[in-house]
Every structure is written in structure tokens, then in C-alpha cells.
Enzyme design. Structure first.
Site, short mmCIF file in Angstrom:
data_model
loop_
_atom_site.label_atom_id
_atom_site.label_comp_id
_atom_site.label_asym_id
_atom_site.label_seq_id
_atom_site.Cartn_x
_atom_site.Cartn_y
_atom_site.Cartn_z
N ASP A 189 4.85 -14.53 11.27
CA ASP A 189 3.52 -14.98 10.87
C ASP A 189 2.51 -13.86 11.12
O ASP A 189 2.03 -13.66 12.24
CB ASP A 189 3.18 -16.23 11.70
CG ASP A 189 1.83 -16.82 11.36
OD1 ASP A 189 1.01 -16.13 10.71
OD2 ASP A 189 1.57 -17.98 11.74
N GLU A 226 0.83 -1.22 0.00
CA GLU A 226 0.00 0.00 0.00
C GLU A 226 0.85 1.26 0.00
O GLU A 226 1.72 1.43 0.86
CB GLU A 226 -0.92 -0.01 1.25
CG GLU A 226 -1.91 1.14 1.23
CD GLU A 226 -2.89 1.10 2.40
OE1 GLU A 226 -2.76 0.23 3.27
OE2 GLU A 226 -3.77 1.97 2.42
N HIS A 270 -2.05 10.74 1.16
CA HIS A 270 -2.17 9.38 0.61
C HIS A 270 -2.18 9.44 -0.92
O HIS A 270 -1.46 8.69 -1.59
CB HIS A 270 -3.46 8.73 1.14
CG HIS A 270 -3.62 7.32 0.68
ND1 HIS A 270 -2.77 6.31 1.06
CD2 HIS A 270 -4.54 6.75 -0.14
CE1 HIS A 270 -3.15 5.17 0.49
NE2 HIS A 270 -4.22 5.42 -0.24
N LYS A 300 -6.52 -0.75 12.01
CA LYS A 300 -5.98 -1.13 10.69
C LYS A 300 -4.75 -0.25 10.39
O LYS A 300 -3.74 -0.72 9.87
CB LYS A 300 -7.07 -0.96 9.62
CG LYS A 300 -6.67 -1.40 8.23
CD LYS A 300 -5.97 -0.33 7.43
CE LYS A 300 -5.63 -0.82 6.03
NZ LYS A 300 -4.75 0.09 5.29
#
Ligand code: HMG
Length: 436
Positions: free
Chosen positions: A294, A85, A391, A278
Site C-alpha cells: 500500500d 517516470e 533525465h 520525493k
């Protein structure tokens, strides 16, 4: 309709690709050349990747970026970040730079233990089971000695073994709950092997005993838990509130107040908390993946921890006391710096080396900082300019690539968008104007 395939796992790589192409692509498709274009020309390296998982037919690249200027407990780090991202690495770097000149990040490992369970059913008397368990507990532990010997030499091993009565949650349900210290290993294989040994010894002992009055415990499964609230690390930043002044547009107090309101909203409102967390995981996952850990286990454990008080809430918190702004987060992270991919994947080895070959607790600290930094950058944008400005600025090249801009056009449009705001429409129009 697609036919099922038998013996697929035994096909060669070429046969697997041919099967895929003939079943899912038409003859003019470039699927085969796309798959092959991602093969590594170094055959040994390709074979290593082929053997990481099963039925491998190609590689799937993720960008490996680096975020400098992370001052953590007085030492300067550059963080490896693997993520697809745009703006995540820039945001992390931006927050690192901001806090570098304000004392940097402070961290502390709160605890490092992990838990696993032998889940079983027992229909007999629970009081008898409890006293029987206490009698055989030394034998259960003794049976794991061949497995725990090396871990004990490193200072880890099994810390505790207890019987848990879960019959209020589900009829006849009990657990043998085992607590582990796995030092620098994430420890999944070690924990699961120990649990399976405990289960097997438990089964043998109970089969050969009359102590349970004819009731035989029935093992359901033995497995570690990825919920690791006792493998916890804290990351924090703090500074005088007047040091938070942003580009002269906001006073430190104004910014701190808005920032704390944003955090508070995520503490009370699950819809916001999920997005807020998030943002934290943008930083956490990127370093977790780069260091060969992991990320599914980490994600599952972190989100369970975020819901530990009965509703899903923000992992991070902020306060302003006596003129000191503080922003912090406690996060459960079961990580390893030995074993698994860490000794196998060349990029993982490189990532760990650039971090100074950290121990697992040190990696917990670094990963927690990446999460907090990311959260700070996102909240700072959200409560000031809005998220889209920064962004989309970072996303510009993706849009240009998507709409087929060539190198010269990209250079010209990157210049153009230094003083114009980026949106998909604006970029399409700007390219059209340029070509016209
Ligand atoms: P800016 O102030 O426009 O950046 O911020 P700048 O051009 O003035 O540069 C300042 C510093 O930012 C640079 O210092 C770098 O550290 C970094 P320098 O290197 O010049 O000394 N930086 C970069 N680093 C690498 N490559 C770049 C780059 N540009 C700046 N190209 C920035 C721009 C995007 C950093 C800022 O707007 C920001 O932090 N935005 C937040 C972005 C973000 O959080 N992205 C995550 C994706 S959105 C999301 O998934 C989560 C979210 O929903 C979570 C939530 O809701 O809480 C938002």
C-alpha cells in the site's frame, strides 16, 4: 448538466462503459476501443483484475522494470520496479552498480511494531477512568483472543494496550492505544479487527458498570495508524572518500563536500526537503507497488516521519569522518509479504519470487535500499552534471513517441542524441530536420 446515477454499481461492465461513453464522450470518440484495448485476452486474469476494485471497466498499465546489481548485506538482488517516470530505473541501476564495487548497501531493521487506536470521548473523572481501565484491561485483551490466536502462533499479536489521556489536545478525548506485531503481514485488517473488538468489549463493559459514576465513554472510531515510527529500517552505504572519484572530473573530497552540502540543505530547508524526499520515494514507491504493498500508507507514514522533529526535513543524511564517506537513511515502512495482493496478483507473486520470497523485515530492507539508491543517484546528478542531462537522455523516447516519430526515425534520433543534449525543442527540431 450531468445527471447523477443511481444503482450504477449494479450495472454490468458493458453497461458501465456505455453509460460513461454516452455521458462523457461524443459518438465519434474512440474511448470504448481504448478501454477495450487494455483488457487482457486471458479472461480469468481479466476477471481477477476486475475484482480487485469496484466499477472496473479496464486496466491501467504501469511499466514493470528491473534494476540489477543491488548488493545488500552481501547478497545480490535484482529489484522489481513499477513506475511511470523515465530515468528512475536507470538511476537506481546506476547507483546499484556504483555501490556494488564499493561494498554494497548495509541494512538493519530497527523495530517492527505498529499502532492502532480506539478513539473515544469521556466527560467524567480521568483518574477514575485510568484505574477502571487497568481493571478491565485483561478482559479487553481476552476478548481479542479468537482474532489473535493465529498471529500469536506466528510470533505476533498484541504487545501492549494502554489508555492515553489526550484532553490537552482536545476536550474529553482519550485513546485506547494498542501496539501490534504483525510479522510478515502488513496487518491492516488484523489490527482493525482487533481494535473494533476492543472497542466493542469496552463499550459493553462500561455500559454495565457503575464504576465510572454514570459517565459513559463514547467511542468515535477504531483504526490503525499509518504513522509507524516504530516500524523502522536503516539503509546505508559507506566507502573511503577517495573511492568517490567521478570520471576524473571531481576528486572524492570535492564530490563528498558538495554532496553533503546538498543533503544539509535538505535537512534545514523544507522546500528542498520535499523534492529530496520525493527522489527517495521514486525508489521506495516503485518497489512497494511492484510487491503489491500500500504505497499511500507508506507515503503518508514516511512524510509524517520526515516532519517528526517539528519541521519537514530530509530523510537521508551524510557524513565524512576519518576519510570515510557515509550516506544513510532511517525510514518507517509497514510492509507485508503475505496477505493482500501478495498472494493474488501474478506480477506481485513474480516480484516477490525474484526477491527470494522475502519476509516483511527483509522487504523493508530492500525497499529502504531502493530509496537510498535513488536519492544517491539524484544527488550525484544534481551536484555534478545537473539532473536534466541524464533525465532527458532517458526521457528521449517519450518525447519521440509524443511527437509521432516512427521506428526508423526513433533509431536515427536516439543515435543523434548520444552526442547532443536532449530538450523537447531540440528533439522536435531534429525530427523536422530528419524529415526535411
Ligand atoms: P549515465 O552515467 O549517463 O549512464 O547516467 P550510462 O549510460 O553511463 O550507464 C551507466 C549505468 O547507469 C548503466 O550501467 C545502468 O546501470 C544505468 P550498464 O547497464 O551499462 O552496466 N543506466 C541504465 N539502466 C537502464 N536503462 C538505461 C540506462 N542508462 C543508464 N537506459 C542516469 C544516466 C540517468 C542513470 C544518471 O544521469 C542518473 O542517475 N540520473 C538521475 C536520474 C533521476 O534521479 N531520475 C529520477 C527522476 S528526477 C526526480 O524525480 C527526482 C529529483 O527531483 C529528486 C531530487 O531533486 O533530489 C531529481
Amino acid at each position: 448538466m450531468q445527471q447523477s446515477v443511481s444503482g450504477f454499481s449494479k450495472f454490468s461492465k458493458a453497461e458501465k462503459i456505455n453509460w460513461l461513453i454516452s455521458n462523457y464522450f461524443n459518438e465519434n470518440s474512440d474511448a470504448k476501443s481504448v478501454l477495450k484495448s487494455y483488457w487482457n485476452s486471458n479472461e480469468k486474469l481479466q476477471q481477477l483484475h476486475d475484482e480487485f476494485i469496484e466499477n472496473t471497466i479496464s486496466n491501467f498499465y504501469m511499466p514493470f522494470g528491473i534494476a540489477p546489481n543491488f548488493l545488500i548485506n552481501g547478497a545480490l538482488y535484482t529489484l522489481p520496479m513499477t513506475i511511470e517516470e523515465s530515468s528512475v530505473v536507470a538511476a537506481a541501476s546506476n547507483a546499484a552498480k556504483f555501490w556494488w564495487s564499493r561494498g554494497g548497501f548495509k541494512t538493519s531493521v530497527i523495530s517492527t511494531t505498529k499502532i492502532g487506536h480506539v478513539h473515544f470521548m469521556f466527560e467524567g473523572n480521568s483518574t477514575i477512568l485510568k484505574s477502571y481501565f487497568e481493571n478491565i484491561k485483561p478482559q479487553l485483551l481476552e476478548s481479542t483472543k479468537p482474532l489473535t490466536k493465529n498471529m500469536e502462533k506466528r510470533g505476533g499479536g498484541i504487545l501492549d494496550l494502554k489508555l492515553v489521556d489526550c484532553t490537552k489536545k482536545m476536550s474529553h478525548y482519550f485513546q485506547l492505544e494498542t501496539t501490534f506485531e504483525t510479522k510478515d503481514a502488513m496487518g491492516a485488517n488484523f489490527i482493525n479487527s482487533c481494535l473494533e473488538q476492543i472497542a466493542s468489549t469496552f463499550e459493553t463493559l462500561t455500559q454495565n458498570s457503575n464504576a465510572l459514576k454514570g459517565y459513559q465513554p463514547k467511542i468515535v472510531m477504531s483504526i490503525l495508524s499509518n504513522y509507524v515510527p516504530e516500524c523502522l529500517v536503516r539503509a546505508e552505504v559507506s566507502c573511503r572518500v577517495d573511492e568517490l572519484t567521478l570520471d576524473g572530473h571531481f576528486s572524492g573530497e570535492e564530490f563528498a563536500e558538495k554532496f553533503m552540502q546538498a543533503v544539509r540543505i535538505a535537512e534545514v530547508e523544507p522546500y528542498r526537503a520535499v523534492t529530496h524526499n520525493k527522489g527517495i520515494m521514486n525508489g521506495v514507491d516503485a518497489v512497494v507497488i511492484a510487491t503489491g504493498n500500500d504505497f499511500r500508507a507508506v507515503e503518508a507514514g514516511v512524510h509524517a516521519y520526515a516532519a517528526k522533529d517539528g519541521h519537514y526535513a530530509s530523510l537521508s543524511h551524510a557524513s565524512l569522518d576519518n576519510g570515510i564517506f557515509k550516506f544513510w537513511m532511517d525510514i518507517p515502512l509497514a510492509l507485508g509479504t503475505v496477505g493482500g495482493l501478495t498472494g493474488l496478483h501474478p506480477m506481485v507473486k513474480l516480484a516477490l519470487e525474484m526477491l527470494g520470497k522475502p519476509s516483511a523485515p527483509q522487504l523493508m530492507e530492500i525497499v529502504a535500499v531502493a530509496g537510498l539508491a535513488q536519492n544517491f543517484a539524484a544527488l550525484r546528478s544534481l551536484t555534478t552534471t545537473g539532473i536534466q542531462k541524464g533525465h532527458m537522455k532517458m526521457h528521449l523516447l517519450n518525447i519521440l513517441n509524443q511527437i509521432g516519430a516512427n521506428t526508423t526515425e526513433k533509431e536515427q534520433l536516439v543515435q543523434h542524441f548520444k552526442t547532443n543534449s536532449v530538450s523537447h525543442r531540440a528533439v522536435v527540431d531534429a525530427l523536422k530536420n530528419l524529415r526535411d
